[in-house]
Design a protein around this motif. Structure first.
Motif, PDB file in Angstrom:
ATOM      1  N   ARG A 121      -0.019   1.985  -8.768  1.00  0.00           N
ATOM      2  CA  ARG A 121       1.004   1.394  -8.295  1.00  0.00           C
ATOM      3  C   ARG A 121       1.191  -0.381  -8.000  1.00  0.00           C
ATOM      4  O   ARG A 121       0.058  -0.746  -8.187  1.00  0.00           O
ATOM      5  N   CYS A 122       2.456  -1.144  -8.459  1.00  0.00           N
ATOM      6  CA  CYS A 122       2.063  -2.264  -8.065  1.00  0.00           C
ATOM      7  C   CYS A 122       2.516  -2.238  -6.922  1.00  0.00           C
ATOM      8  O   CYS A 122       3.809  -1.996  -6.168  1.00  0.00           O
ATOM      9  N   GLU A 134       8.947  -0.940 -12.287  1.00  0.00           N
ATOM     10  CA  GLU A 134       7.843  -0.263 -11.189  1.00  0.00           C
ATOM     11  C   GLU A 134       8.547  -0.049  -9.937  1.00  0.00           C
ATOM     12  O   GLU A 134       6.989   0.035  -9.280  1.00  0.00           O
ATOM     13  N   LEU A 181       7.084   3.595 -13.399  1.00  0.00           N
ATOM     14  CA  LEU A 181       6.995   2.821 -14.580  1.00  0.00           C
ATOM     15  C   LEU A 181       7.215   4.045 -15.881  1.00  0.00           C
ATOM     16  O   LEU A 181       8.100   4.752 -17.000  1.00  0.00           O
ATOM     17  N   LEU A 221      -1.674  -3.620 -10.498  1.00  0.00           N
ATOM     18  CA  LEU A 221      -2.708  -2.522 -11.715  1.00  0.00           C
ATOM     19  C   LEU A 221      -3.282  -2.320 -12.232  1.00  0.00           C
ATOM     20  O   LEU A 221      -4.027  -0.794 -12.394  1.00  0.00           O
ATOM     21  N   ASP A 238       0.803   2.892 -14.704  1.00  0.00           N
ATOM     22  CA  ASP A 238       1.691   2.328 -13.499  1.00  0.00           C
ATOM     23  C   ASP A 238       2.296   3.969 -12.760  1.00  0.00           C
ATOM     24  O   ASP A 238       3.758   3.787 -14.446  1.00  0.00           O
ATOM     25  N   TYR A 260       0.046  -0.005 -20.427  1.00  0.00           N
ATOM     26  CA  TYR A 260       0.881  -0.926 -20.110  1.00  0.00           C
ATOM     27  C   TYR A 260      -0.066  -2.083 -20.318  1.00  0.00           C
ATOM     28  O   TYR A 260      -1.117  -2.539 -19.907  1.00  0.00           O
ATOM     29  N   SER A 276       7.791  -3.024 -20.339  1.00  0.00           N
ATOM     30  CA  SER A 276       8.705  -2.933 -18.789  1.00  0.00           C
ATOM     31  C   SER A 276       9.587  -2.704 -19.688  1.00  0.00           C
ATOM     32  O   SER A 276      10.462  -2.263 -20.003  1.00  0.00           O
ATOM     33  N   HIS A 294       6.006  -4.096  -5.711  1.00  0.00           N
ATOM     34  CA  HIS A 294       7.643  -2.879  -5.997  1.00  0.00           C
ATOM     35  C   HIS A 294       6.897  -2.142  -5.541  1.00  0.00           C
ATOM     36  O   HIS A 294       8.503  -1.656  -5.276  1.00  0.00           O
TER      37      HIS A 294
END
Length: 326
Positions: free
Chosen positions: A192-193, A220, A174, A110, A171, A134, A151, A196
């Motif tokens: 994006r993570c 996420e 999220l 991220l 993200d 974030y 988060s 996840h």
């Protein structure tokens, strides 16, 4: 030596196999001596391996908890067992402390997905819209933001901006989760993570059917995964939900070590692990924690002007979090 660390061993429960403790304890003992010598404190994220999380950490938690701890820290040295943006955050909030990271290559997909230049571009496209970033971002990105969030408090921070439109980054998943819970229009970034985003709705359905388990997912994850979950929440929220609901069996759709560390906290709950490992978090080990304390290796530095602007964004996040806790 085992008697000296019996409380830590007991706290880890079955997360660390008995056969592994003889390998870990000499490192733990050496690290404890160095902590006293350096007047150091070790902070570990919930995704750290159990021998670190339970074996040497003085403070544990999610990104928000570690940020708050860094801001309040009175130790001379902070060893941040997590990824690089977390160590940067600790240095920004504790500028007069020495902040070390055991492996400076411990990154984050991220944080790597967006730059300060990208933020300036988004501001130009959406003139007047505040930026909420974030904490999984670089110090340079935080410096271009109006506020940071985790988060755990993303919704509260977005709504505290008092704007009809907010740029939320990086993200995407999220952001979509927050957008589904607020009337504020969110401008999202395609970040994006890598941990996840791998989960699928089919995996979640299969886990529920096979194990007859309730499902808890991190925000996420993709919207399709979250739609299948019985509860969606941050790492801290997951623990609070388990404490309140006490389900007999639960599947945690998140990073693997999170499940290990919660299992030791809730031994009465059978925790299923349809999990993925974070390769960056796993770069942190007992040997490189020892090395960084022994030689004060890998100190984290943030340029003064960047740190000052990023600190404003982080302090706004912390102020909102503390206000909501009252």
């Amino acid at each position: 030596m085992e008697e000296r660390y019996s409380a830590r061993i007991a706290r880890a429960g079955n997360a660390v196999p008995c056969l592994e403790w003889p390998l870990h304890l000499p490192w733990i003992d050496a690290i404890e001596r160095l902590k006293r010598h350096r007047n150091a404190i070790i902070m570990a994220h919930s995704y750290q391996s159990p021998e670190i999380f339970h074996g040497v950490a003085d403070i544990t938690g999610d990104s928000l908890a570690l940020a708050q701890a860094a801001a309040d820290c009175d130790a001379e040295v902070i060893v941040l067992c997590g990824v690089h943006f977390m160590a940067e955050t600790a240095k920004i909030l504790a500028p007069d402390r020495t902040v070390l990271i055991p492996d400076p290559e411990a990154g984050c997909s991220l944080a790597a997905s967006i730059t300060a230049e990208d933020v300036r571009y988004l501001r130009a496209l959406h003139h007047g819209a505040p930026v909420v970033s974030y904490v999984n971002t670089s110090a340079a990105v935080k410096a271009e933001s109006d506020a940071c969030c985790t988060s755990a408090n993303a919704l509260q921070v977005v709504e505290a901006m008092g704007a009809d439109k907010v740029i939320f980054l990086p993200d995407q998943y999220l952001g979509q989760h927050v957008a589904s819970r607020t009337a504020v229009e969110l401008v999202l970034w395609d970040g994006r993570c890598e941990v996840h985003e791998q989960f699928t709705a089919q995996q979640v359905r299969h886990t529920r059917e096979q194990f007859d388990a309730l499902v808890v997912a991190h925000p996420e994850c993709s919207p399709e995964v979250l739609a299948e979950a019985d509860f969606v929440g941050s790492t801290t929220a997951m623990g609070n939900w388990l404490k309140e609901k006490q389900p007999p069996r639960v599947a945690l759709v998140t990073e693997c070590s999170m499940a290990d560390n919660l299992r030791s906290q809730f031994p009465q709950i059978e925790i299923i692990k349809p999990c993925n490992l974070c390769p960056h978090m796993k770069r942190i080990t007992l040997p490189n924690i020892h090395a960084c304390l022994a030689d004060l290796r890998h100190p984290v530095q943030v340029p003064g002007r960047v740190a000052a602007r990023a600190r404003n964004s982080l302090q706004r996040m912390l102020a909102i979090g503390r206000r909501d806790a009252v």
